[in-house]
Design a protein around this motif. Structure first.
Motif, PDB file in Angstrom:
ATOM      1  N   MET A 214     214.574  -0.779  27.696  1.00  0.00           N
ATOM      2  CA  MET A 214     215.739   0.428  28.106  1.00  0.00           C
ATOM      3  C   MET A 214     217.061   0.029  27.549  1.00  0.00           C
ATOM      4  O   MET A 214     217.749  -0.829  27.899  1.00  0.00           O
ATOM      5  N   GLU A 215     217.342   1.025  26.575  1.00  0.00           N
ATOM      6  CA  GLU A 215     218.815   1.175  25.756  1.00  0.00           C
ATOM      7  C   GLU A 215     219.696   2.209  26.499  1.00  0.00           C
ATOM      8  O   GLU A 215     219.126   3.111  26.943  1.00  0.00           O
ATOM      9  N   GLY A 216     220.792   2.124  26.223  1.00  0.00           N
ATOM     10  CA  GLY A 216     221.811   3.090  26.454  1.00  0.00           C
ATOM     11  C   GLY A 216     222.488   2.854  28.081  1.00  0.00           C
ATOM     12  O   GLY A 216     222.544   1.679  28.276  1.00  0.00           O
ATOM     13  N   ASP A 217     222.148   4.102  28.692  1.00  0.00           N
ATOM     14  CA  ASP A 217     222.832   4.027  30.019  1.00  0.00           C
ATOM     15  C   ASP A 217     221.761   3.506  31.024  1.00  0.00           C
ATOM     16  O   ASP A 217     221.445   4.470  32.166  1.00  0.00           O
ATOM     17  N   GLY A 218     221.412   2.512  30.820  1.00  0.00           N
ATOM     18  CA  GLY A 218     220.326   1.898  32.041  1.00  0.00           C
ATOM     19  C   GLY A 218     221.301   1.574  33.292  1.00  0.00           C
ATOM     20  O   GLY A 218     222.482   1.441  33.189  1.00  0.00           O
ATOM     21  N   PRO A 219     220.415   1.258  34.372  1.00  0.00           N
ATOM     22  CA  PRO A 219     219.034   0.871  34.638  1.00  0.00           C
ATOM     23  C   PRO A 219     218.017   2.026  34.532  1.00  0.00           C
ATOM     24  O   PRO A 219     216.772   1.490  34.495  1.00  0.00           O
ATOM     25  N   THR A 220     218.456   3.146  34.646  1.00  0.00           N
ATOM     26  CA  THR A 220     217.517   4.083  34.941  1.00  0.00           C
ATOM     27  C   THR A 220     217.638   5.631  33.962  1.00  0.00           C
ATOM     28  O   THR A 220     216.709   6.289  33.818  1.00  0.00           O
ATOM     29  N   GLY A 221     218.915   5.670  33.402  1.00  0.00           N
ATOM     30  CA  GLY A 221     219.323   6.794  32.915  1.00  0.00           C
ATOM     31  C   GLY A 221     219.406   6.647  31.394  1.00  0.00           C
ATOM     32  O   GLY A 221     219.742   7.567  30.747  1.00  0.00           O
ATOM     33  N   GLY A 222     219.044   5.284  30.922  1.00  0.00           N
ATOM     34  CA  GLY A 222     218.777   5.114  29.384  1.00  0.00           C
ATOM     35  C   GLY A 222     217.613   5.721  28.709  1.00  0.00           C
ATOM     36  O   GLY A 222     216.889   6.457  29.389  1.00  0.00           O
ATOM     37  N   SER A 223     217.379   5.288  27.661  1.00  0.00           N
ATOM     38  CA  SER A 223     216.304   5.909  26.745  1.00  0.00           C
ATOM     39  C   SER A 223     215.348   4.540  26.296  1.00  0.00           C
ATOM     40  O   SER A 223     215.773   3.583  26.209  1.00  0.00           O
ATOM     41  N   PRO A 224     213.788   4.786  26.488  1.00  0.00           N
ATOM     42  CA  PRO A 224     212.886   3.870  26.296  1.00  0.00           C
ATOM     43  C   PRO A 224     212.964   3.522  24.899  1.00  0.00           C
ATOM     44  O   PRO A 224     213.274   4.260  24.107  1.00  0.00           O
ATOM     45  N   ARG A 225     213.118   2.248  24.633  1.00  0.00           N
ATOM     46  CA  ARG A 225     212.918   1.471  23.130  1.00  0.00           C
ATOM     47  C   ARG A 225     211.853   0.621  23.260  1.00  0.00           C
ATOM     48  O   ARG A 225     211.991  -0.576  23.908  1.00  0.00           O
ATOM     49  N   HIS A 226     211.085   0.805  22.118  1.00  0.00           N
ATOM     50  CA  HIS A 226     209.878  -0.149  21.863  1.00  0.00           C
ATOM     51  C   HIS A 226     210.553  -1.471  21.074  1.00  0.00           C
ATOM     52  O   HIS A 226     211.285  -1.360  20.202  1.00  0.00           O
ATOM     53  N   VAL A 227     210.359  -2.696  21.842  1.00  0.00           N
ATOM     54  CA  VAL A 227     211.040  -4.103  21.513  1.00  0.00           C
ATOM     55  C   VAL A 227     209.896  -5.031  21.027  1.00  0.00           C
ATOM     56  O   VAL A 227     210.042  -5.744  20.235  1.00  0.00           O
ATOM     57  N   GLY A 228     208.785  -5.154  21.704  1.00  0.00           N
ATOM     58  CA  GLY A 228     207.418  -5.986  21.400  1.00  0.00           C
ATOM     59  C   GLY A 228     207.862  -7.264  21.691  1.00  0.00           C
ATOM     60  O   GLY A 228     207.167  -7.928  21.112  1.00  0.00           O
ATOM     61  N   LEU A 229     208.606  -7.614  22.838  1.00  0.00           N
ATOM     62  CA  LEU A 229     208.799  -8.982  23.236  1.00  0.00           C
ATOM     63  C   LEU A 229     208.634  -9.435  24.530  1.00  0.00           C
ATOM     64  O   LEU A 229     208.821  -8.534  25.599  1.00  0.00           O
ATOM     65  N   VAL A 230     208.096 -10.549  24.943  1.00  0.00           N
ATOM     66  CA  VAL A 230     208.205 -11.037  26.302  1.00  0.00           C
ATOM     67  C   VAL A 230     208.768 -12.188  26.299  1.00  0.00           C
ATOM     68  O   VAL A 230     208.726 -13.149  25.367  1.00  0.00           O
ATOM     69  N   PHE A 231     209.796 -12.474  27.391  1.00  0.00           N
ATOM     70  CA  PHE A 231     210.325 -13.747  27.451  1.00  0.00           C
ATOM     71  C   PHE A 231     210.001 -14.461  28.555  1.00  0.00           C
ATOM     72  O   PHE A 231     209.913 -13.938  29.614  1.00  0.00           O
ATOM     73  N   THR A 232     210.007 -15.870  28.539  1.00  0.00           N
ATOM     74  CA  THR A 232     209.356 -16.686  29.739  1.00  0.00           C
ATOM     75  C   THR A 232     210.242 -17.904  29.649  1.00  0.00           C
ATOM     76  O   THR A 232     210.390 -18.697  28.725  1.00  0.00           O
TER      77      THR A 232
END
Length: 379
Positions: A214-232
């Motif tokens: 989620m980008e922009g005004d997160g954590p709930t009011g932003g916009s979904p954005r596909h990133v395609g990553l998992v961090f561990t």
């Protein structure tokens, strides 16, 4: 830091259950989780379920990520307990509603996970706390066998970034979270509290679901954005440093990570982290939108007597779209300062008492509370 912390960056373009299962089987093996997770123990999984939300909105940890992690845990012979306190009241009914609405009831039933619904909590001592010596957390996080922190990749209106470290704030029960916003209204103090809490919980494994962020005004009011990553990784701070760098942020400009660094809990830069898999440079997104509440402080450039006025004018604040407000009261319920009233079935903010914590923005189910900035910055 005595040794370099490790963080894995994996490309993953979908929430396909088989792909995720294979990914986490490999990561668990590389991190030797079989030596830490023993048969018969209970592994507590902490997802980010900030509110009842469809996984497609990218505000919550996708249930398929949690399902895959939980399945690997069960393959090692341990039990899985999903435990989360979302925003708002902390009751069995609210937990069931959020778990069902986020798709977690379905995965729990399918794979034999338990969901924590007892809603008990306990005050705990933080002897090493720098600003907070006692906190209240929900019972599963009091002396747990093993904790897996599965966060969501998001920007955040107050803290700039929401990842593995900020996700642990959900161990605080319900409306006690706004109380902490009231106790620590300044970002520096709030960040110190987050690190005090993180050092109490000390998750054993940290994962960030960045397949869709989620980008922009997160954590709930932003916009979904596909990133395609998992961090561990094993360190929430190191995982956050790498993940935030991948969306174009400077980790040391994120106050909670700077605080962790000042305490010797994480390195000065991602160059001191052993990044495995994809390189940060190869996957970095420089166009990832930041929250509007990220301040631009030019008050210091004006005469001293004008600085309080300039700061007041330029400080971002929550703004309710009254035409769309349904008067549900969720914003008033979550406000630590009790500055919001429902009048004529519309929410009204008393800005004289508002501390700009954006809890109302986070918890509005209609997403009609926006972050209002001085118009010059929106040009």
């Amino acid at each position: 830091m005595a040794t370099k912390p490790q963080v894995f960056i994996d490309k993953c373009d979908s929430y396909d259950s088989d792909i995720l299962l294979a990914l986490f089987r490999e990561r668990f093996a590389q991190l030797k989780m079989n030596e830490k997770i023993r048969p018969g123990m209970t592994v507590v999984i902490k997802p980010n379920l900030i509110m009842k939300s469809s996984p497609d909105a990218a505000a919550i940890t996708h249930p398929e990520v949690t399902a895959a992690v939980g399945r690997v845990v069960k393959e090692l012979g341990a039990k899985v307990l999903i435990a989360e306190s979302s925003g708002g009241v902390f009751t069995e009914q609210s937990v069931k509603s959020v778990m069902n609405g986020c798709g977690y009831t379905a995965i729990a039933e399918k794979y034999g996970f338990e969901i924590y619904k007892d809603c008990e909590y306990q005050a705990v001592n933080l002897p090493d706390g720098k600003i907070c010596r006692t906190l209240t957390v929900i019972k599963p996080y009091v002396n747990p066998d093993f904790v897996i922190d599965i966060a969501k990749l998001k920007t955040h209106c107050m803290t700039t970034f929401s990842g593995a470290t900020k996700n642990l704030f959900g161990t605080v029960p319900g409306l006690m979270k706004p109380e902490l916003h009231f106790r620590y209204p300044e970002l520096n103090d709030f960040s110190k509290m987050l690190i005090d809490l993180s050092e109490y919980i000390r998750p054993d494994l940290c994962i960030i679901d960045g397949i869709d962020g989620m980008e922009g005004d997160g954590p709930t009011g932003g916009s979904p954005r596909h990133v395609g990553l998992v961090f561990t990784g094993l360190s929430s701070y190191a995982v956050d440093m790498v993940a935030s760098s991948c969306i174009g942020l400077n980790p040391m400009e994120i106050r909670m990570l700077k605080e962790a660094n000042e305490r010797g809990l994480c390195p000065d830069s991602v160059d001191e982290i052993d990044v495995i898999g994809e390189s940060i440079a190869a996957v970095k997104i420089v166009s990832f939108k930041r929250p509007k509440s990220k301040s631009v402080d030019f008050a210091k450039y004006v005469p001293g007597f004008l600085q309080p006025l300039v700061k007041k004018i330029t400080t971002p604040k929550p703004k309710i779209d009254t035409k769309k407000c349904v008067g549900c009261g969720k914003c008033a319920e979550s406000c630590p300062q009790h500055t919001i009233e429902i009048k004529d079935r519309k929410a009204v903010i008393n800005y004289d008492k508002c501390i700009k914590c954006f809890c109302c923005h986070e918890m509005c189910p209609m997403h009609i509370i926006k972050v209002k900035r001085f118009s010059l910055f929106d040009l």
